[in-house]
Design a protein around this motif. Structure first.
Motif, short mmCIF file in Angstrom:
data_model
loop_
_atom_site.label_atom_id
_atom_site.label_comp_id
_atom_site.label_asym_id
_atom_site.label_seq_id
_atom_site.Cartn_x
_atom_site.Cartn_y
_atom_site.Cartn_z
N GLY A 34 57.51 42.18 33.57
CA GLY A 34 56.98 43.06 34.59
C GLY A 34 57.24 44.52 34.29
N GLU A 59 53.99 43.36 30.10
CA GLU A 59 53.18 43.94 31.17
C GLU A 59 51.75 44.11 30.69
N MET A 129 58.54 41.05 38.44
CA MET A 129 57.08 40.89 38.49
C MET A 129 56.45 41.20 39.85
#
Length: 435
Positions: A34, A59, A129
């Protein structure tokens, strides 16, 4: 020449058909899932501590947004472009950016499988996330966003529809919703309501508007001190509050919104709308929910004081995707990123984890374009205020904190791993008499 041409053609074909390894390593000291506020801030801290290319961030997005400002974007006080930065510009120096999505977590094997099928191994994993929006869980959405009056500040693709709805408002109900699921920034659904009230007043439409807060919650705010202040705000501004109602359907053809009563989900109430601001149901990513990292509700199951996973000691998590029992805000992540990093490094070096998270979070509740109630509190829902004034009161100074100071801190300090919350300043302003 002919012989050389034949050989070069063969070489090109050979190179074309060869299978190359990915552009990133398959193993890292720390893998961060994330690239939002939590992932970037922790990545910056760990990269400084561990050195170059020891940390990777998974990401997929090209853009990074400062989402707390979307309330102001929806009200026409800020531009959407002011909230955006290229992901490449905020990715910390020394961190490897794996531009891909997480397909599957395998914590028993210390690996993460990417959506592309490749496998990344780690010594430590940080899950950051966030949560995903699920407009589709409301019947009639997302198609209804293409019709007049339906909007949401929770997405960059719908936030500008809020200002459009305010501009086009004529008369009738302006409804602001709050869902039954956990959400990020739980104060946002009512912030835009207060700004809409001001906008309609300034443009001579307020007397034709019936503003309503239809919320699945049990009250206006969880912390008593701020709930009392906000109750006075809605009363003074003639805003109706209807609690225990969860939006389940939007009927754009008849401009109707259908709400289920939480006390009896089979029973519904239908309201006509001229403007309908929707806060959607939210949930963690499927990769989290389907993994052994998750609790029964689908959130990463961590220790509330250390952010370390309850089962896997080399896994840590922060932010909206965790089951930390506090409001999901950027301010909470600001404290968590410092504590998580310190505890991860302590565990790595076989030292005691001494950093403790008290649940600090903050919600700057904008009540107009020049006033704000700055709510700050802990796990116990007790106020934990930074400034030596009553922050439960609407103040122009707190509006300046929200609109000017916090964005500066976010872009220039938090994302660079140099902001761990206001604890030091709180002690300083209270002469050491505060936590």
């Amino acid at each position: 020449m002919a012989a050389w041409s034949s050989k070069s053609t063969f070489a090109v074909r050979l190179l074309t058909n060869m299978s190359f390894s990915p552009r990133y390593s398959s193993s890292y000291e720390v893998v961060i899932a994330g690239g939002g506020t939590g992932g970037i801030s922790v990545g910056a801290r760990l990269a400084r501590a561990l050195g170059k290319d020891k940390v990777a961030i998974i990401e997929p997005s090209n853009d990074h947004y400062y989402q707390p400002m979307w309330t102001m974007v929806g009200a026409g006080l800020k531009t959407l472009s002011a909230t955006r930065s290229a992901m490449s510009d905020v990715m910390p120096s020394g961190v490897k950016w794996i531009q891909n999505s997480v397909g599957k977590f395998n914590p028993e094997e210390n690996t993460v499988q990417l959506a592309s099928g490749e496998e990344i191994s780690y010594k430590y994993l940080v899950v950051a996330m966030g949560m995903n929006l699920h407009f589709e869980k409301i019947k009639g959405l997302p198609d209804a966003f293409e019709t007049p009056g339906v909007c949401s500040n929770y997405s960059p693709t719908t936030v500008l529809k809020t200002l459009e709805a305010l501009k086009n408002f004529k008369e009738g109900n302006a409804i602001f919703t709050f869902p039954a699921s956990p959400i990020k920034c739980p104060g946002a659904p009512q912030k835009i309501m207060y700004l809409a009230d001001e906008y309609l007043s300034k443009h001579g439409k307020r007397d034709k508007a019936n503003i309503m807060f239809n919320s699945a919650g049990a009250g206006i705010f969880a912390v008593k001190k701020y709930a009392e202040s906000l109750t006075k705000v809605v009363t003074d501004r003639n805003i109706a509050t209807n609690f225990g109602l969860n939006l389940v359907e939007v009927k754009p053809d008849t401009k109707e919104a259908v709400f289920a009563k939480l006390a009896n989900p089979e029973e519904t109430e239908t309201y006509r709308y001229e403007m309908l601001h929707i806060t959607p149901p939210m949930a963690t990513a499927e990769a989290i929910r389907d993994s052994t990292l998750a609790d029964a509700a689908g959130f990463v199951d961590v220790q509330s004081k250390t952010t370390q996973h309850k089962k896997f000691q080399n896994v840590f998590a922060l932010g909206d995707c965790t089951n930390l029992p506090t409001s999901r805000t950027a301010a909470a992540v600001a404290c968590q990123n410092k504590i998580l990093t310190a505890n991860l490094l302590s565990h790595r070096e076989s030292r005691p984890q001494t950093m403790v998270y008290d649940g600090y979070t903050s919600c700057p509740l904008l009540t107009s374009s020049n006033s704000c109630i700055l709510a700050e509190f802990d796990y116990n829902l007790e106020p934990l205020e930074t400034f030596p004034v009553n922050q439960g009161k609407e103040r122009r100074t707190m509006y300046s904190v929200k609109s000017t100071l916090l964005p500066f801190v976010y872009w220039n300090m938090l994302l660079k791993g140099r902001w761990g919350g206001p604890g030091f300043y709180r002690k300083l302003m209270h002469f050491g008499m505060s936590k």
